[in-house]
Design a protein around this motif. Structure first.
Motif, PDB file in Angstrom:
ATOM      1  N   GLU A 274      15.432   4.705  -1.404  1.00 33.48           N
ATOM      2  CA  GLU A 274      15.216   4.443   0.015  1.00 33.48           C
ATOM      3  C   GLU A 274      14.462   3.132   0.237  1.00 33.48           C
ATOM      4  O   GLU A 274      13.451   2.851  -0.401  1.00 33.48           O
ATOM      5  N   ALA A 275      14.958   2.343   1.176  1.00 34.04           N
ATOM      6  CA  ALA A 275      14.357   1.046   1.475  1.00 34.04           C
ATOM      7  C   ALA A 275      13.182   1.193   2.440  1.00 34.04           C
ATOM      8  O   ALA A 275      13.054   2.194   3.159  1.00 34.04           O
ATOM      9  N   THR A 276      12.325   0.178   2.446  1.00 33.90           N
ATOM     10  CA  THR A 276      11.239   0.108   3.419  1.00 33.90           C
ATOM     11  C   THR A 276      11.030  -1.344   3.811  1.00 33.90           C
ATOM     12  O   THR A 276      11.299  -2.260   3.023  1.00 33.90           O
ATOM     13  N   ASP A 277      10.549  -1.545   5.046  1.00 34.53           N
ATOM     14  CA  ASP A 277      10.262  -2.902   5.515  1.00 34.53           C
ATOM     15  C   ASP A 277       8.781  -3.111   5.784  1.00 34.53           C
ATOM     16  O   ASP A 277       8.383  -4.127   6.332  1.00 34.53           O
ATOM     17  N   ARG A 278       7.963  -2.112   5.398  1.00 36.38           N
ATOM     18  CA  ARG A 278       6.531  -2.220   5.655  1.00 36.38           C
ATOM     19  C   ARG A 278       5.729  -2.008   4.379  1.00 36.38           C
ATOM     20  O   ARG A 278       6.193  -1.392   3.425  1.00 36.38           O
ATOM     21  N   ASP A 285      -5.876   5.808   4.500  1.00 32.43           N
ATOM     22  CA  ASP A 285      -7.246   5.790   5.010  1.00 32.43           C
ATOM     23  C   ASP A 285      -7.462   4.705   6.065  1.00 32.43           C
ATOM     24  O   ASP A 285      -8.585   4.291   6.327  1.00 32.43           O
ATOM     25  N   SER A 286      -6.380   4.239   6.667  1.00 33.10           N
ATOM     26  CA  SER A 286      -6.469   3.339   7.807  1.00 33.10           C
ATOM     27  C   SER A 286      -6.599   4.165   9.080  1.00 33.10           C
ATOM     28  O   SER A 286      -6.191   5.342   9.106  1.00 33.10           O
ATOM     29  N   ASP A 287      -7.136   3.593  10.142  1.00 35.12           N
ATOM     30  CA  ASP A 287      -7.194   4.350  11.396  1.00 35.12           C
ATOM     31  C   ASP A 287      -6.074   3.943  12.344  1.00 35.12           C
ATOM     32  O   ASP A 287      -6.131   4.217  13.546  1.00 35.12           O
ATOM     33  N   ALA A 288      -5.036   3.292  11.796  1.00 34.97           N
ATOM     34  CA  ALA A 288      -3.871   2.916  12.593  1.00 34.97           C
ATOM     35  C   ALA A 288      -2.612   3.117  11.765  1.00 34.97           C
ATOM     36  O   ALA A 288      -2.662   3.072  10.532  1.00 34.97           O
ATOM     37  N   PRO A 289      -1.469   3.359  12.402  1.00 30.41           N
ATOM     38  CA  PRO A 289      -0.213   3.479  11.644  1.00 30.41           C
ATOM     39  C   PRO A 289       0.096   2.173  10.922  1.00 30.41           C
ATOM     40  O   PRO A 289      -0.406   1.112  11.276  1.00 30.41           O
ATOM     41  N   PRO A 290       0.954   2.230   9.894  1.00 28.50           N
ATOM     42  CA  PRO A 290       1.321   1.007   9.172  1.00 28.50           C
ATOM     43  C   PRO A 290       1.933  -0.041  10.093  1.00 28.50           C
ATOM     44  O   PRO A 290       2.677   0.282  11.028  1.00 28.50           O
ATOM     45  N   GLN A 291       1.606  -1.296   9.824  1.00 25.78           N
ATOM     46  CA  GLN A 291       2.175  -2.407  10.582  1.00 25.78           C
ATOM     47  C   GLN A 291       3.678  -2.504  10.326  1.00 25.78           C
ATOM     48  O   GLN A 291       4.146  -2.370   9.199  1.00 25.78           O
ATOM     49  N   ALA A 400     -15.817   5.391   8.507  1.00 31.21           N
ATOM     50  CA  ALA A 400     -15.239   5.020   9.797  1.00 31.21           C
ATOM     51  C   ALA A 400     -15.046   3.508   9.886  1.00 31.21           C
ATOM     52  O   ALA A 400     -13.990   3.019  10.319  1.00 31.21           O
ATOM     53  N   GLU A 401     -16.045   2.752   9.467  1.00 31.76           N
ATOM     54  CA  GLU A 401     -15.927   1.292   9.485  1.00 31.76           C
ATOM     55  C   GLU A 401     -14.866   0.810   8.497  1.00 31.76           C
ATOM     56  O   GLU A 401     -14.147  -0.156   8.763  1.00 31.76           O
ATOM     57  N   ARG A 402     -14.776   1.496   7.385  1.00 35.92           N
ATOM     58  CA  ARG A 402     -13.759   1.142   6.390  1.00 35.92           C
ATOM     59  C   ARG A 402     -12.353   1.352   6.951  1.00 35.92           C
ATOM     60  O   ARG A 402     -11.474   0.502   6.789  1.00 35.92           O
ATOM     61  N   SER A 403     -12.128   2.477   7.622  1.00 35.35           N
ATOM     62  CA  SER A 403     -10.804   2.754   8.189  1.00 35.35           C
ATOM     63  C   SER A 403     -10.414   1.708   9.221  1.00 35.35           C
ATOM     64  O   SER A 403      -9.260   1.256   9.257  1.00 35.35           O
ATOM     65  N   ALA A 404     -11.372   1.323  10.065  1.00 35.13           N
ATOM     66  CA  ALA A 404     -11.085   0.293  11.065  1.00 35.13           C
ATOM     67  C   ALA A 404     -10.813  -1.054  10.398  1.00 35.13           C
ATOM     68  O   ALA A 404      -9.900  -1.795  10.796  1.00 35.13           O
ATOM     69  N   ALA A 405     -11.580  -1.371   9.367  1.00 31.71           N
ATOM     70  CA  ALA A 405     -11.398  -2.648   8.667  1.00 31.71           C
ATOM     71  C   ALA A 405     -10.071  -2.682   7.926  1.00 31.71           C
ATOM     72  O   ALA A 405      -9.422  -3.736   7.839  1.00 31.71           O
ATOM     73  N   ILE A 406      -9.645  -1.549   7.375  1.00 36.59           N
ATOM     74  CA  ILE A 406      -8.355  -1.498   6.680  1.00 36.59           C
ATOM     75  C   ILE A 406      -7.220  -1.721   7.667  1.00 36.59           C
ATOM     76  O   ILE A 406      -6.252  -2.445   7.375  1.00 36.59           O
ATOM     77  N   ALA A 407      -7.319  -1.126   8.868  1.00 35.19           N
ATOM     78  CA  ALA A 407      -6.288  -1.348   9.883  1.00 35.19           C
ATOM     79  C   ALA A 407      -6.207  -2.826  10.259  1.00 35.19           C
ATOM     80  O   ALA A 407      -5.115  -3.389  10.409  1.00 35.19           O
ATOM     81  N   ASP A 410      -4.521  -4.689   7.412  1.00 43.13           N
ATOM     82  CA  ASP A 410      -3.074  -4.486   7.416  1.00 43.13           C
ATOM     83  C   ASP A 410      -2.422  -5.428   8.421  1.00 43.13           C
ATOM     84  O   ASP A 410      -1.392  -6.059   8.131  1.00 43.13           O
ATOM     85  N   ALA A 411      -3.026  -5.562   9.590  1.00 35.95           N
ATOM     86  CA  ALA A 411      -2.489  -6.487  10.595  1.00 35.95           C
ATOM     87  C   ALA A 411      -2.558  -7.929  10.106  1.00 35.95           C
ATOM     88  O   ALA A 411      -1.616  -8.716  10.308  1.00 35.95           O
ATOM     89  N   ALA A 412      -3.661  -8.279   9.431  1.00 37.54           N
ATOM     90  CA  ALA A 412      -3.816  -9.653   8.948  1.00 37.54           C
ATOM     91  C   ALA A 412      -2.801  -9.987   7.859  1.00 37.54           C
ATOM     92  O   ALA A 412      -2.209 -11.070   7.850  1.00 37.54           O
ATOM     93  N   VAL A 413      -2.588  -9.049   6.938  1.00 37.03           N
ATOM     94  CA  VAL A 413      -1.616  -9.284   5.864  1.00 37.03           C
ATOM     95  C   VAL A 413      -0.200  -9.334   6.429  1.00 37.03           C
ATOM     96  O   VAL A 413       0.638 -10.136   5.992  1.00 37.03           O
ATOM     97  N   ASN A 414       0.089  -8.504   7.421  1.00 32.98           N
ATOM     98  CA  ASN A 414       1.402  -8.520   8.059  1.00 32.98           C
ATOM     99  C   ASN A 414       1.661  -9.873   8.726  1.00 32.98           C
ATOM    100  O   ASN A 414       2.762 -10.432   8.620  1.00 32.98           O
ATOM    101  N   SER A 415       0.640 -10.419   9.393  1.00 31.36           N
ATOM    102  CA  SER A 415       0.783 -11.732  10.036  1.00 31.36           C
ATOM    103  C   SER A 415       0.891 -12.851   9.002  1.00 31.36           C
ATOM    104  O   SER A 415       1.594 -13.840   9.212  1.00 31.36           O
ATOM    105  N   ASP A 416       0.196 -12.679   7.902  1.00 28.86           N
ATOM    106  CA  ASP A 416       0.189 -13.695   6.846  1.00 28.86           C
ATOM    107  C   ASP A 416       1.508 -13.739   6.081  1.00 28.86           C
ATOM    108  O   ASP A 416       1.888 -14.777   5.541  1.00 28.86           O
ATOM    109  N   VAL A 417       2.208 -12.605   6.027  1.00 32.11           N
ATOM    110  CA  VAL A 417       3.472 -12.473   5.290  1.00 32.11           C
ATOM    111  C   VAL A 417       3.289 -12.949   3.843  1.00 32.11           C
ATOM    112  O   VAL A 417       3.904 -13.914   3.391  1.00 32.11           O
TER     113      VAL A 417
END
Length: 456
Positions: A274-278, A285-291, A400-407, A410-417
């Motif tokens: 199965e393929a994935t794009d994310r 342990d992120s507090d947001a769904p995967p980017q 809690a701070e770790r989960s927010a920082a991980i989210a 994830d957004a930063a790495v997604n933008s960085d590609v």
């Protein structure tokens, strides 16, 4: 007899093996000759190793282990002080242990009593036991003595391993000495040889199969019931390893990631892969769904058209070196990736996995269930903002701070590609139905003492 598929790494032959770490056969051997405080069972679950029990306090800020009575393979007793010294060495920044970057929260390893060790952390880590169960955390003393579950009785090839009697399971009147019938002959050999050995009935299992060897199965008469595919968690895709030239622009890196027909690429190698794009497989342990990449809803034609426009706008030839392992599956992967690049005007060039390259394959099983592992592994390299975001997640003082920082990371790495995800790792084994204890699992790890009931 068990075959462990080897790449460039081989098991030591002719001498008592050192405790190696890198490569699949050395990891199997390390896990067989020694154990950590805890270890994985056949299902990938945490079970006692040198520690017979443990407690976790302060929300994962401290782990207290009570050691069982154990002996090194030379017969001398294992002491808490010895174990503490070895753990300190394994988690030291100077260690060659590949898990060290994920163990930086360990602050102290303290001997509390002759049987009790406390591992104190500067930041809570609820997943620490999964790291401690990895073969890289197996406890060897400086004389290369382990505590089993096996010992070497004959150097190879093949290496002959014999189970060490477990005093916790032996009744006082029992003869606890394992019989030769429970010995394991361990081969470290290329995939083709291992598969032929299994097909001819001369081994009971082949462990360590990856995507590059999968097409070899079509050449042999091996029943489908013998083929076991692990639901492995981890990364399979390309790190953007060189950011010079065309790839210096994140918009170009994004166009590159978007142009691949992931499912067609995987279907050319193995069915039902199965393929994935994310990057992240789940929230973890992120507090947001995967980017999700912003091109995910575009058609393949639209994505390739955008990539062709960016290549044309570059105004000079674009060549992309692709670092891959050897093997028929890797040949198929290169054919698909190369054709996709050519379709937008990029010239592909295949190079060895360790050579300088623009795209380097990462094919790795996650050692524990933290989004930080995925982000840090994919960031090879990545930009300053993404690196800083990942480091902020590492240093977060609370969960809690770790989960927010991980989210945020994830957004930063997604933008960085910095990484082009394609799938989750393909891991498989061949297993004779006599090995009734074998279980597929998300760690894709199969201890030799977890294959038969009489060697557990």
């Amino acid at each position: 007899m068990v075959s462990a598929i080897e790449g460039r790494d081989t098991l030591a032959q002719g001498t008592t093996p050192a405790p190696p770490r890198g490569g699949f056969p050395p990891r199997v051997l390390r896990d067989s000759l020694a154990q950590g405080l805890v270890r994985f069972d056949a299902g990938g679950q945490i079970v006692p190793g040198l520690a017979e029990r443990w407690i976790v306090i302060d929300d994962g800020g401290s782990y207290i282990f009570r050691l069982r009575e154990a002996k090194w393979t030379d017969g001398s007793p294992v002491t808490a002080e010895q174990v503490a010294v070895i753990i300190r060495r394994l988690v030291s920044p100077r260690s060659a242990n590949p898990l060290t970057p994920f163990l930086t929260a360990i602050d102290e390893v303290v001997v509390m009593t002759p049987q009790v060790i406390e591992v104190r952390l500067s930041r809570p880590r609820p997943d620490l036991l999964k790291l401690f169960a990895q073969p890289e955390m197996a406890i060897f003393d400086r004389a290369r003595h382990g505590t089993g579950p096996f010992r070497v009785i004959r150097s190879g090839p093949p290496l002959m391993l014999r189970p060490i009697a477990d005093p916790r399971r032996a009744e006082p009147d029992d003869d606890a000495t394992p019989s030769p019938a429970r010995d394991v002959a361990l081969f470290a050999e290329p995939a083709a040889r291992a598969l032929v050995r299994f097909a001819n009935g001369r081994s009971d299992a082949v462990l360590g199969g990856r995507f590059q060897e999968w097409p070899l199965l079509d050449q042999l008469n091996i029943g489908p019931a013998s083929v076991r595919v692990d639901p492995a968690a981890g990364l399979f895709g390309f790190a953007i390893a060189n950011r010079d030239g065309f790839l210096a622009d994140p918009a170009n890196r994004q166009a590159l990631s978007a142009l691949f027909d992931r499912q067609a690429i995987l279907n050319s190698i193995a069915p039902n892969w199965e393929a994935t794009d994310r990057l992240l497989p789940d929230t973890l342990d992120s507090d947001a769904p995967p980017q999700v990449p912003n091109w995910a809803l575009l058609t393949l034609d639209a994505r390739r058209g955008a990539a062709r426009t960016r290549v044309d706008a570059w105004g000079q030839p674009v060549t992309m070196r692709i670092a891959l392992p050897h093997g028929p599956g890797a040949n198929l992967l290169y054919g698909q990736i190369g054709a996709a690049l050519l379709s937008v005007g990029i010239t592909p060039q295949r190079v060895a996995l360790g050579a300088a390259a623009e795209l380097r394959l990462i094919d790795a099983v996650a050692p524990f269930d933290s989004a930080r592992w995925y982000l840090a592994t994919a960031c090879a390299p990545c930009g300053e903002a993404a690196s800083a975001a990942i480091d902020k997640a590492r240093l977060a003082p609370t969960l809690a701070e770790r989960s927010a920082a991980i989210a945020a990371a994830d957004a930063a790495v997604n933008s960085d590609v910095s990484f082009i995800p394609l799938a989750r790792p393909l891991r498989w084994s061949l297993v004779n139905n006599r090995l009734r204890q074998y279980q597929t699992n998300m760690r894709a790890w199969h201890p030799l003492n977890g294959l038969r009931p009489d060697t557990n």
